[in-house]
Structures are given as structure tokens and as C-alpha cells.
Design a protein around this motif. Sequence first.
Motif, short mmCIF file in Angstrom:
data_model
loop_
_atom_site.label_atom_id
_atom_site.label_comp_id
_atom_site.label_asym_id
_atom_site.label_seq_id
_atom_site.Cartn_x
_atom_site.Cartn_y
_atom_site.Cartn_z
N THR A 1 55.51 10.88 77.75
CA THR A 1 54.18 11.43 78.02
C THR A 1 53.19 10.84 77.02
OG1 THR A 1 54.60 13.35 76.60
CG2 THR A 1 55.08 13.58 78.95
N ALA A 2 51.94 10.80 77.40
CA ALA A 2 50.92 10.17 76.56
C ALA A 2 49.65 10.99 76.60
CB ALA A 2 50.65 8.73 77.02
N ALA A 3 48.80 10.80 75.59
CA ALA A 3 47.54 11.53 75.50
C ALA A 3 46.47 10.62 74.93
CB ALA A 3 47.70 12.78 74.63
N LEU A 4 45.27 10.77 75.45
CA LEU A 4 44.10 10.03 74.96
C LEU A 4 43.38 10.92 73.96
CD1 LEU A 4 42.18 7.59 75.11
CD2 LEU A 4 41.03 8.73 77.02
N ALA A 5 43.38 10.51 72.69
CA ALA A 5 42.88 11.35 71.61
C ALA A 5 41.42 11.05 71.32
CB ALA A 5 43.73 11.16 70.35
N VAL A 6 40.54 11.50 72.20
CA VAL A 6 39.10 11.38 71.99
C VAL A 6 38.64 12.55 71.13
CG1 VAL A 6 36.85 11.44 73.14
CG2 VAL A 6 38.72 10.11 74.11
N PRO A 7 37.80 12.31 70.13
CA PRO A 7 37.39 13.39 69.22
C PRO A 7 36.58 14.48 69.91
CG PRO A 7 36.90 11.24 68.28
CD PRO A 7 37.28 11.01 69.71
N GLY A 8 36.81 15.71 69.45
CA GLY A 8 35.97 16.84 69.82
C GLY A 8 35.85 17.06 71.31
N THR A 9 34.66 17.43 71.74
CA THR A 9 34.39 17.74 73.14
C THR A 9 33.70 16.57 73.82
OG1 THR A 9 32.30 18.77 72.50
CG2 THR A 9 34.21 20.20 72.68
N ARG A 10 34.06 15.35 73.43
CA ARG A 10 33.32 14.16 73.87
C ARG A 10 34.02 13.37 74.97
NH1 ARG A 10 32.55 12.45 67.57
NH2 ARG A 10 31.14 14.13 66.98
N LEU A 11 35.02 13.97 75.60
CA LEU A 11 35.77 13.24 76.60
C LEU A 11 34.89 12.85 77.78
CD1 LEU A 11 38.47 12.09 77.42
CD2 LEU A 11 39.10 14.32 78.36
N GLY A 12 34.03 13.76 78.24
CA GLY A 12 33.13 13.44 79.35
C GLY A 12 32.18 12.31 79.01
N THR A 13 31.70 12.26 77.77
CA THR A 13 30.82 11.17 77.36
C THR A 13 31.59 9.87 77.22
OG1 THR A 13 29.45 12.77 76.17
CG2 THR A 13 29.15 10.46 75.62
N ALA A 14 32.79 9.93 76.65
CA ALA A 14 33.60 8.72 76.49
C ALA A 14 33.89 8.07 77.83
CB ALA A 14 34.91 9.05 75.77
N LEU A 15 34.06 8.89 78.87
CA LEU A 15 34.35 8.37 80.21
C LEU A 15 33.08 8.08 81.00
CD1 LEU A 15 37.26 10.83 81.11
CD2 LEU A 15 37.48 8.43 80.44
N ALA A 16 31.93 8.15 80.32
CA ALA A 16 30.63 7.85 80.93
C ALA A 16 30.34 8.75 82.12
CB ALA A 16 30.54 6.37 81.33
N LEU A 17 30.77 9.99 82.05
CA LEU A 17 30.49 10.96 83.10
C LEU A 17 29.23 11.75 82.81
CD1 LEU A 17 34.08 12.34 83.81
CD2 LEU A 17 32.80 10.66 85.13
N THR A 18 28.97 12.01 81.55
CA THR A 18 27.80 12.80 81.18
C THR A 18 26.84 12.06 80.26
OG1 THR A 18 29.04 13.76 79.32
CG2 THR A 18 29.06 14.96 81.41
N GLY A 19 27.10 10.79 80.03
CA GLY A 19 26.22 10.00 79.18
C GLY A 19 26.54 8.53 79.31
N PRO A 20 25.69 7.65 78.80
CA PRO A 20 25.92 6.21 78.91
C PRO A 20 27.13 5.78 78.09
CG PRO A 20 24.09 6.67 77.43
CD PRO A 20 24.45 7.97 78.07
N PRO A 21 27.80 4.69 78.48
CA PRO A 21 29.01 4.25 77.78
C PRO A 21 28.75 3.83 76.35
CG PRO A 21 28.31 2.61 79.39
CD PRO A 21 27.49 3.84 79.64
N GLY A 22 27.52 3.51 76.00
CA GLY A 22 27.23 3.08 74.64
C GLY A 22 27.03 4.21 73.66
#
Length: 395
Positions: free
Chosen positions: A121-142
Motif C-alpha cells: 500500500t502507498a500514500a501521498l504525503a501532501v502537507p496539511g489540508t493542501r491536497l486539493g490545491t496540490a491536485l489543482a482542484l481548488t487552486g492553480p498548480p503553481g
Amino acid sequence: MDARFTDEQDEIRRALRELLHKRCGTEGVRAAVDRAEGYDPGLWTALGEQLGLPGLALPEQYGGAGCTRTEVALAAEELGRALAPTPFLATAVLAAPLLLALGTDAQRAELLPRIADGGLTAALAVPGTRLGTALALTGPPGADWAGGGRAGGVQARRAADRWRLYGEADQVLDGHRAGLLLVPAHTGGYARSRVLLFLVAGDAAGVVRTRRTGLDATRSQGRVQLRDVQAELLGSDEDTDVRDALAGLGDLVAAVLAAEAVGAADRALERTVEYVKQREQFGRAIGSFQAVKHRLADVYVAVRAARSAAYYAAWATTHGEPVGGLALAQALEALRTAAGEGIQLHGGIGFTWEHEAHLYFKRAAGDELLFGPGHRLRAHAAEAAGLFAGQEVAV
């Protein structure tokens, strides 16, 4: 677009629904989330060995089934119906596509077959509550979601041909038990700051993991602390910034989550309809009252519309049309509505934490916290499409 399902797709749905019906009822879900893993390892093994679920979309050369994203979405819909607590989202939807897209031949050959058979099993360890932003769902990819400067997120430094990581990632899906961690980390300092993706064994020296108590117990989360941990760069090019790769993954994740939410909403509606047919007031079933019929009809329309959007999004991800965020916003709204009406129409018993209606409501609220909320998903989609660019909006 052909909206009809193939015989193979129907068989995937049928087989998965039958297995989950036997192994993952309401009591099974509650028992699974109380385990140290946050899920039932026996169920996960069965899903891997009998149905090949973890490797559904992986190429056959790595032990996968080579299915399309539509099959992944259909499987997610069935998992959503049962609210099955499994590592499917973290492992097969978030981590495996990144390994496939960015990994070296040796990394793919070593890791992907183990993921495909359910052994890893694997997990993507994005900090905090920023997963939506990291995936460019709620903010730009930059956007600086990885934590910048000297503090925040995870930092990487190179020492004697080896990478060392230090920092913390909070609220990591399945982060407390995953065998492999994919960790985005800042490197290069201020002058040449960039984000790279690293592989870290879950039991590596210096890794401290703690399970968190989340709103949605069926999506287990963990805090991952990295204290000068040795890591391996994912891929071979240190000049590659992974933010674009994560942003490209976002539409697939949104489409899968939308299908999962639709499955949960449909099941919540079914259980509510079953209940109002049985519960009586004034000598007749409350489901016969016109006001109740109208409320359930509205939920039915919302769920059907969300299902159409989710299916289209799953198809569109392979054709370069980024509509996953919009489908996810609609599906989460449908799930919240279906779960909320279910609680209301179940009366006094529906308001107790012990009733399963709350599991569906918490799934909707938890997903909005992790990947939404809906108005931000829609706002970002509108901004990316230039919907209001250069136009005056009447107030």
C-alpha cells in the motif's frame, strides 16, 4: 461517446458489489475502522486476489488488468455504496499513477507489481489540508502548497549522493500504515526552489507516524513526521518539478471521487426509501405523504444528475477534457443532500451517532474538507476556463 457499459464493465460492478455485500456491511465497516490499520486487511487481500482491484488500471506488464479510467470509476462507485474503508484511493488512485508516470524502469518494475497484487500500500504525503490545491482542484498548480522557505511542509537536502528529508505532513490518507510513502519536498533553497517527489519506506529510520482521529472514520488519516530520513528520488531527473504531474493527476482523482460519492449518495437514498415505506405515522407509511415524496424526488434527481456528470468525467479524463472538478462538486452536493435528507426522514433515530446515516453525511463533509468545498471546485474550474475573463458580471 457511447454511454452503454460493456459486458466486462458490468461484470466488474456485479462481482465487486457481491463481495462487498458479503464482507462489508454496516457492522463490518464499523469493525474495520476500529482496527489499527483503519481497514480490514482480509477484505483488501480478497479485493486484490479475487478481483485485482489495486491494479485495475495498471498495465499488464506490471501485473495489472490494463483497464481504463472508466472501470476505475465504476469500481469506486461500488466502494462508495458500501463506504468500504480500504487503501484503494490512496494506493491505486493517488500513488500508483505517479509511480507509473514519473518512476524509472527499475522503480516501476519493483513497486508496481507489488501494488497490483495488493501486497504493498502507498500514500501521498501532501502537507496539511493542501491536497486539493496540490491536485489543482481548488487552486492553480503553481501555488505554494508544499510549504516554502525554512519552515512548513517537507524539506529535502542532498548529502553524499543521498537525499535526506525532514519535516511533517499532516492528514495523510492512510499515512499511518502505508508501506510506501510518496513525499513531495522542497529542495534548492530560495535561489532554485522546486518540488521533487521522493520514495520513503514506511518503516524507515526516522519516520514517526500517528493515526489521527478524523471526521470521516472510513477514510483513515495519519500524521507523518520525517526526522532526517533517507529517501530515494522518484524518477531520475532532478530538474523536474512534480507540481505539473500532480496537477495532471487531479482530474482523474476528482472523477474517481465523484463516482465514489455518487455510489454513497445512491445507497443513502435507497436506505431512506426503504425506511419511509416501513415507518408509520397516523396509521400510514410516511412515504405515502406527498411532502416526503417531493423531498425524495428532489434527491433522486440530484443523484441521477451527479451520476451522469461522474460517468462523463471518467470518460473525459482520457480525452483531455478537464471536467473532474465540476463533477466532484456536483457529486459531493448530491451526497450531502441525500445524507442530510436521510437523517431528517429517519426521525429521532436518524439523529443518533450510532445510525449509519451519519456515516454517509461524514463522508460528504470529510471529502469536502480534503478536496473541496464545492464552491471552490467550481470557482477554480470557472477561472481555469476563463469564464468571466474580461466580462462584467451584473450584481
